[in-house]
Design an enzyme around this catalytic site. Structure first.
Site, PDB file in Angstrom:
ATOM      1  CG  ASP A   7       5.962   3.470 -18.722  1.00  0.00           C
ATOM      2  OD1 ASP A   7       6.497   2.357 -18.507  1.00  0.00           O
ATOM      3  OD2 ASP A   7       5.772   3.923 -19.868  1.00  0.00           O
ATOM      4  CD  GLU A  67       5.231  -1.461 -18.155  1.00  0.00           C
ATOM      5  OE1 GLU A  67       4.132  -1.420 -18.702  1.00  0.00           O
ATOM      6  OE2 GLU A  67       6.283  -1.075 -18.692  1.00  0.00           O
ATOM      7  CG  ASP A 140       6.881   7.242 -22.233  1.00  0.00           C
ATOM      8  OD1 ASP A 140       7.615   6.258 -22.081  1.00  0.00           O
ATOM      9  OD2 ASP A 140       6.818   7.901 -23.291  1.00  0.00           O
TER      10      ASP A 140
END
Length: 165
Positions: A7, A67, A140
């Site tokens: 992330d 992501e 996260d």
């Protein structure tokens, strides 16, 4: 296969490592790379690069799931995230680790069946699916595990589809 979920961020980079064995998926590691808010931009990017490189060397992932960048209101934040993402991609390319990208709603659907699931729902499902004692923290790191989980499912579906061809 060992999958690294990322992330990307500038202040915090979420890291999640899982391993797949046939139809089984197990937790290996999760955590974050945190950079000091008051450090100069170049030092923060160097820290991300060095710590991320160490993670790659320690866990030797076969693939990386990350992501996708999406539109954010704060341009300064978007630039920092983009720069951090750049040093992460560089470290992955140096080791020839393939990168797969997923939109946030794809990740949510893979974990909950619903593209607008809450962070809490994602954390609860990751905890349950990976048989963790506690909710993965911080958010996260939980997001990184979720991205890795999404990739594991997508990879499995690609293999099954190709076997049928």
């Amino acid at each position: 296969m060992r999958i690294l979920g990322v992330d990307p961020g500038y202040g915090l980079v979420g890291i999640g490592v899982i391993e797949t064995f046939g139809n089984r998926i197990s937790h290996v590691f999760h955590g974050v790379i945190e950079t000091p808010k008051n450090a100069p931009r170049g030092k923060r990017l160097k820290q991300i690069y060095e710590e991320f490189s160490n993670i790659l060397d320690e866990f030797s992932p076969s693939e990386c799931a990350m992501e996708k960048l999406f539109f954010v209101k704060n341009v300064t934040t978007a630039i920092g995230v983009g720069e951090a993402r750049g040093v992460i991609l560089l470290a992955l390319e140096e080791r020839e680790i393939p990168v797969f990208e997923y939109a946030p709603n794809e990740v949510k659907i893979s974990l909950t069946g619903y593209g607008r699931a809450s962070k809490k729902q994602i954390q609860e499902n990751i905890k349950r699916f990976l048989n963790l004692e506690n909710l993965p923290q911080p958010d996260d790191a939980a997001d990184a595990l979720a991205i890795a989980w999404c990739h594991a499912l997508q990879s499995r579906m690609r293999r099954v589809t190709h076997e049928k061809d």
